[in-house]
Design an enzyme around this catalytic site. Sequence first.
Site, PDB file in Angstrom:
ATOM      1  NE  ARG A 119      21.799   3.904   5.284  1.00 39.49           N
ATOM      2  CZ  ARG A 119      22.103   3.156   6.360  1.00 39.49           C
ATOM      3  NH1 ARG A 119      21.168   2.381   6.897  1.00 39.49           N
ATOM      4  NH2 ARG A 119      23.310   3.203   6.880  1.00 39.49           N
ATOM      5  CE1 TYR A 150      -0.651  -2.962  -6.052  1.00 40.73           C
ATOM      6  CE2 TYR A 150       1.002  -3.326  -4.357  1.00 40.73           C
ATOM      7  CZ  TYR A 150       0.645  -2.847  -5.597  1.00 40.73           C
ATOM      8  OH  TYR A 150       1.590  -2.241  -6.385  1.00 40.73           O
ATOM      9  CG  ASP A 169      -3.497  -2.210   2.026  1.00 46.11           C
ATOM     10  OD1 ASP A 169      -3.860  -1.022   2.052  1.00 46.11           O
ATOM     11  OD2 ASP A 169      -2.957  -2.727   1.025  1.00 46.11           O
ATOM     12  CE  LYS A 201      -1.906   2.900  -5.754  1.00 48.70           C
ATOM     13  NZ  LYS A 201      -0.686   2.369  -5.177  1.00 48.70           N
TER      14      LYS A 201
END
Length: 384
Positions: free
Chosen positions: A52, A104, A177, A202
Amino acid sequence: MKGLKFSAASQAAQALGWIDPVTKAVVPPIHMASTYQRDEDNAYSSGRVYARADNPTFDQAEATLAALEGGAKALIFSSGMSAASACFLALAPGDHVVVPKVMYWALRNWLATFATHWGLEVDFVDAEINDALAAAVQPGRTKLVWLETPANPTWGVSDIAAAAEIAHKAGALLGVDSTVATPVLTRPLEFGADIVMHSATKYLNGHSDIIAGALVTAREDAYWTRLRTIRAQLGTILGQTEAWLLMRGMRTLFPRVQWACRSAQSMAERFADHPMVADVLYPGLPSFAGHAVAARQMKGGFGGMLSIRVKGGERAAIATAARVELWKRATSLGGVESLIEHRASIEGPGTPCPPDLLRLSVGVEDGNDLYDDLDQALRRAHNA
């Protein structure tokens, strides 16, 4: 890679030239283990405790992305949203952040709802105007300034260097971003950004077969330590197979993005004079408002994303999307297949997206075929 100085394109293609030390394989293995054995003295000499927190399959993808962005370290996440939201969760309730009005949609909605209820003070501004950005920043209170450039889905361009100066003067960090630009076209850290975020679903992956996110930092500091802790404690890690697929996709990042840029530029220029198109939104057009800034900070192209505003309004735009044959009507961007979307329908009430806008993600198909298909769809919709 050692010795000679190789280009970023070569580093990506060979994933930094890493070879598996045990088998000498040029393709890395997938490490499926969820836990790691302690030493006899109860220590963890491997440096790994539990999956994790990290996994060996992450190492090459993170190292490659950090190198491509010119950063100190990278972290891959379970999604772009988990990577982006971590940047805000690493702040404290009561902190002030400045973010773009156009960005976004899922992150914008999260900031307007969850983040404000959690305790952040969020100001949405026109981040493409330096004076508006400077006016919104509060010295001593603002902790993070966030940009998305080019900004989805109208592709406005923010001046990263100017924003970095504004943020740092006020004692804030700058996060960018850079999903659409990718490190092929823009490396925000070189312009003064502190953190770069990617929806790795993407362009970085490029094949529409995983969901992933990534962060790259300019330096390993206390903020970066908090980001690592958030990923481990919230469990927003990427699966081992998905991490392997991400690395595979990044090896073809440069040719995919370069091809998409060429096709998108040609398409934007041709649609600018189309009788059924009211406007073309693309940073590569000299008439576009953000072109000068884009030309300064985007090297080698202006991206594979553009939008067209269809004459006849929303009804004509939706009718056009219904008549394409090669383009796929689907949400997302940056894959090898070209996608078309009536974006306002997805974002719903409150969207800043014009209702006549179609968002285009240009893939690696023949550019003339893509133009011809959309041209016939526009004409059929107009004549319907």
